[in-house]
Design an enzyme around this catalytic site. Structure first.
Site, PDB file in Angstrom:
ATOM      1  N   ALA A 105       0.810  -1.218   0.000  1.00 61.88           N
ATOM      2  CA  ALA A 105       0.000   0.000   0.000  1.00 61.88           C
ATOM      3  C   ALA A 105       0.844   1.269   0.000  1.00 61.88           C
ATOM      4  O   ALA A 105       0.345   2.346  -0.347  1.00 61.88           O
ATOM      5  CB  ALA A 105      -0.933  -0.006   1.203  1.00 61.88           C
ATOM      6  N   GLY A 116       1.969  -8.421  -7.270  1.00 62.45           N
ATOM      7  CA  GLY A 116       3.333  -8.210  -7.742  1.00 62.45           C
ATOM      8  C   GLY A 116       3.543  -8.726  -9.154  1.00 62.45           C
ATOM      9  O   GLY A 116       4.336  -8.157  -9.923  1.00 62.45           O
ATOM     10  N   ASP A 117       2.819  -9.781  -9.509  1.00 61.72           N
ATOM     11  CA  ASP A 117       2.937 -10.339 -10.850  1.00 61.72           C
ATOM     12  C   ASP A 117       2.308  -9.402 -11.882  1.00 61.72           C
ATOM     13  O   ASP A 117       2.863  -9.181 -12.965  1.00 61.72           O
ATOM     14  CB  ASP A 117       2.274 -11.716 -10.911  1.00 61.72           C
TER      15      ASP A 117
END
Length: 311
Positions: free
Chosen positions: A226, A254-255
């Site tokens: 965040a 994240g991917d």
């Protein structure tokens, strides 16, 4: 970096199973309210997100056993091109248990099958035979391989004039960094483990990415959930702050970020615009159940709400 298709290298793919279990209680018998099964592992999630935002991508991955066949079939059903290298072991299964009532996600990742030296050489040959300027190395190494194989892969890509972008962790990350890939994208915990630091703030991330950049990495990006993302290249440092949202499932953000980052860089965008777009991809992913299941319209809308600053 020139515009080009993405070659997504996935050393340890998986069959992903996401189970929705409201008010999860350990040690009891419960029914799940929803199940989602897909070709998974970081690389497949990246490919799924890349396809959603309009980038061409092909996955290179070792697959084995009935589970490997199911992963290949599921990828084909989604229209995800996959160049599979057959191995004797059984592809792993990763299970994610989402409790919307408790707002928790429990992840059970199997280790994966061992890869022999021959398996790795076959995978490397498949990667080098895949025409792509940008090559994304995604996720962990399976058992049986020394971390140095990633450094050798980065060097082999460099020898062909191809860019290597790395998103891994632990000894594999440490080995890959020695070969100076074009881009390193990691989260705060992964970069902290690499540098022996605790990275939980933007200030700590700024110091850490600067250290890695001076080691010889052209673009270094660290994500902080965040708190956003911090990046650096020859043009200086950039911070991207996401809007506040209700998170449904943070696994896979994240991917999607990596897919957005690679796509933007391949289109010649600046680091600031690449971080803005990548952050929007991650935010879009956080609002979905399944990793990588984002859509272009939502991402483009969210980019307007990502704050960019320089340092």
């Amino acid at each position: 970096m020139p515009q080009s298709p993405l070659c997504i290298i996935t050393p340890n793919p998986a069959l992903d199973r996401i189970l929705i279990a409201p008010e999860l209680r350990l040690g009891t018998v419960q029914r799940v309210s929803e199940t989602w099964v897909a070709a998974g592992g970081k690389g497949l999630n990246v490919a799924r997100a890349a396809q959603a935002i309009g980038s061409q991508a092909v996955v290179c991955a070792p697959l084995g056993g009935l589970t490997g066949q199911q992963v290949a079939w599921l990828a084909a059903q989604e229209g995800l091109p996959i160049h599979a290298v057959a191995i004797s072991g059984e592809t792993r299964v990763c299970t994610l248990i989402v409790d919307p009532a408790g707002e928790t996600v429990t992840v059970l990742n199997e280790i994966g099958p061992e890869l022999s030296t021959g398996d790795w050489h076959a995978l490397t040959e498949r990667v080098l035979a895949t025409a792509a300027g940008l090559n994304l190395i995604c996720g962990s190494l399976p058992p049986g391989l020394p971390p140095d194989v990633l450094a050798e892969l980065v060097q082999a890509l460099h020898a062909e004039g191809r860019h290597a972008l790395v998103d891994t962790s632990g000894p594999a990350l440490a080995a890959a960094v020695t070969a100076k890939p074009a881009v390193v994208k990691v989260n705060g915990e992964e970069l902290g483990a690499l540098l022996g630091q605790r990275i939980t703030s933007v200030a700590a991330a700024q110091q850490a990415v600067t250290e890695l950049y001076h080691y010889g990495i052209k673009v270094v990006v660290v994500t902080l959930g965040a708190q956003g993302a911090v990046g650096i290249n020859a043009g200086g440092g950039v911070i991207a702050i996401p809007p506040q949202i209700a998170v449904r499932n943070p696994i896979g953000c994240g991917d999607s970020f990596f897919a957005g980052l690679a796509s933007a860089l391949s289109n010649g965008q600046s680091l600031a615009e690449a971080l803005r777009f990548a952050t929007a991809c991650a935010v879009a992913d956080a609002q979905t159940l399944a990793p990588g299941q984002i859509d272009d319209a939502t991402v483009n809308k969210l980019t307007k709400h990502v704050s960019i600053s320089y340092w």
